[in-house]
Design an enzyme around this catalytic site. Structure first.
Site, PDB file in Angstrom:
ATOM      1  N   LYS A  14       0.829  -1.217   0.000  1.00  0.00           N
ATOM      2  CA  LYS A  14       0.000   0.000   0.000  1.00  0.00           C
ATOM      3  C   LYS A  14       0.860   1.262   0.000  1.00  0.00           C
ATOM      4  CE  LYS A  14      -2.180  -0.789   3.907  1.00  0.00           C
ATOM      5  NZ  LYS A  14      -1.780  -2.095   4.395  1.00  0.00           N
ATOM      6  N   ARG A  89     -10.450   1.236   8.501  1.00  0.00           N
ATOM      7  CA  ARG A  89     -10.129  -0.161   8.767  1.00  0.00           C
ATOM      8  C   ARG A  89     -11.295  -0.936   9.358  1.00  0.00           C
ATOM      9  NH1 ARG A  89      -3.987   0.181   8.759  1.00  0.00           N
ATOM     10  NH2 ARG A  89      -3.227  -1.666   9.762  1.00  0.00           N
ATOM     11  N   ARG A 123      10.495  -7.428   6.442  1.00  0.00           N
ATOM     12  CA  ARG A 123      10.546  -5.957   6.529  1.00  0.00           C
ATOM     13  C   ARG A 123      11.516  -5.515   7.616  1.00  0.00           C
ATOM     14  NH1 ARG A 123       4.513  -3.596   5.800  1.00  0.00           N
ATOM     15  NH2 ARG A 123       4.124  -4.481   7.849  1.00  0.00           N
ATOM     16  N   ARG A 156      10.202  -4.178  12.446  1.00  0.00           N
ATOM     17  CA  ARG A 156       9.165  -3.381  13.078  1.00  0.00           C
ATOM     18  C   ARG A 156       8.655  -4.153  14.280  1.00  0.00           C
ATOM     19  NH1 ARG A 156       4.787  -1.181   8.766  1.00  0.00           N
ATOM     20  NH2 ARG A 156       3.350  -1.947  10.342  1.00  0.00           N
ATOM     21  N   ARG A 167      -3.154  -9.257  13.175  1.00  0.00           N
ATOM     22  CA  ARG A 167      -3.468  -8.262  12.148  1.00  0.00           C
ATOM     23  C   ARG A 167      -4.210  -8.899  10.973  1.00  0.00           C
ATOM     24  NH1 ARG A 167       2.362  -6.392  11.631  1.00  0.00           N
ATOM     25  NH2 ARG A 167       1.770  -4.848  10.097  1.00  0.00           N
TER      26      ARG A 167
END
Ligand code: AMP
Length: 256
Positions: A14, A89, A123, A156, A167
């Site tokens: 995104k 969301r 990531r 992260r 999530r």
């Protein structure tokens, strides 16, 4: 003026796609997760309020989120429009958003959970400047070190197996109904998020009826010049005590 929402599961790109589209069309890229992360990094009051929730992979409370979005959009620095990522969301956020703003389209990046897991666990975030890397798409020149500031690259806090499971569950339970709301209004274009980011970007543009973007300039080794380079020149920016910046997923990006 163009106003877009970009949606997709974590790691679907995104931030990268929003940055690419936003830079070309002069749209302000607003990433709610990035605003939160910068606040955590800068130890603001808001950062203290959201840190534990974020680390657990849970959604921050709607009142807080809506306040942040309202304040950010009230800056009115989006003369040519905006592209908002990570919001709405859930159904309540979608209703709040649709009551206050009209939108031109919702970009839905589609990606299976198995691919999400692979990408998200690769990531890394620079502990110095907040730049976001994905080791699958582009490693830094020196392993473990940020290309921009030399800071240490760390995962992260919410990119763990446990937080990712939360999530993904939330995404399917709470965010899919948002897509249904937008679908009923015929706003949604769905794009396969698995191919290279340039291909995904062209598919987004084609589905939104926008002219194709400039193709990446090949470098001497035949690779696209954008590969291994920050896809955005943006740096975490602070404004009115609410750091605001774009987010990213696939290559070195300012947060996200
Ligand atoms: P993201 O970078 O979009 O994955 O967001 C990182 C984290 O910020 C999420 O896991 C949530 O904890 C929080 N967050 C971001 N956007 C929202 C939102 N619209 N509603 C609730 N929490 C959010």
């Amino acid at each position: 003026m163009r106003k877009y929402v970009i949606m997709g599961v974590q790691g679907s790109g995104k931030g990268t796609q929003a940055t690419m589209l936003g830079e070309d069309l002069d749209l302000v890229h607003i990433s709610v997760g990035e605003i939160f992360r910068l606040n955590v990094q800068q130890h603001t009051k808001l950062g203290a309020q959201v840190r534990r929730t974020m680390a657990a992979g849970e959604l921050v409370g709607d009142d807080l989120v809506e306040g942040v979005v309202k304040a950010r959009l009230a800056e009115h620095d989006w003369n040519f429009g905006f592209i908002i990522d990570g919001f709405p969301r859930n159904e309540r956020q979608a209703e709040f958003f649709l009551e206050s703003y009209d939108i031109d389209g919702v970009i839905h990046l589609d990606m299976p959970d198995s691919e999400v897991r692979r990408r998200v666990l690769a990531r890394r975030l620079c502990s110095g400047c907040g730049m976001d890397y994905n080791l699958l798409a582009s490693s830094p020149a020196v392993a473990g070190q940020c290309d921009v500031c030399g800071g240490e690259l760390i995962p992260r806090e919410d990119d763990t197996e446990e937080a990712l499971a939360v999530r993904l569950r939330d995404y399917h339970q709470k965010t899919n109904p948002v897509l249904d709301i937008f679908r009923r209004k015929e706003y949604v274009v769905t794009v396969d998020a698995r191919p290279d980011r340039e291909i995904v970007q062209q598919a987004i543009r084609a589905k939104l009826g926008l002219p194709p973007g400039a193709l990446p300039v090949p470098s001497q080794d035949g690779q696209p010049a954008s590969s291994g380079q920050p896809a955005s020149s943006g740096q975490p920016a602070s404004s009115g005590g609410q750091p605001a910046s774009s987010g990213g997923q696939a290559g070195p990006q300012p947060g996200g």
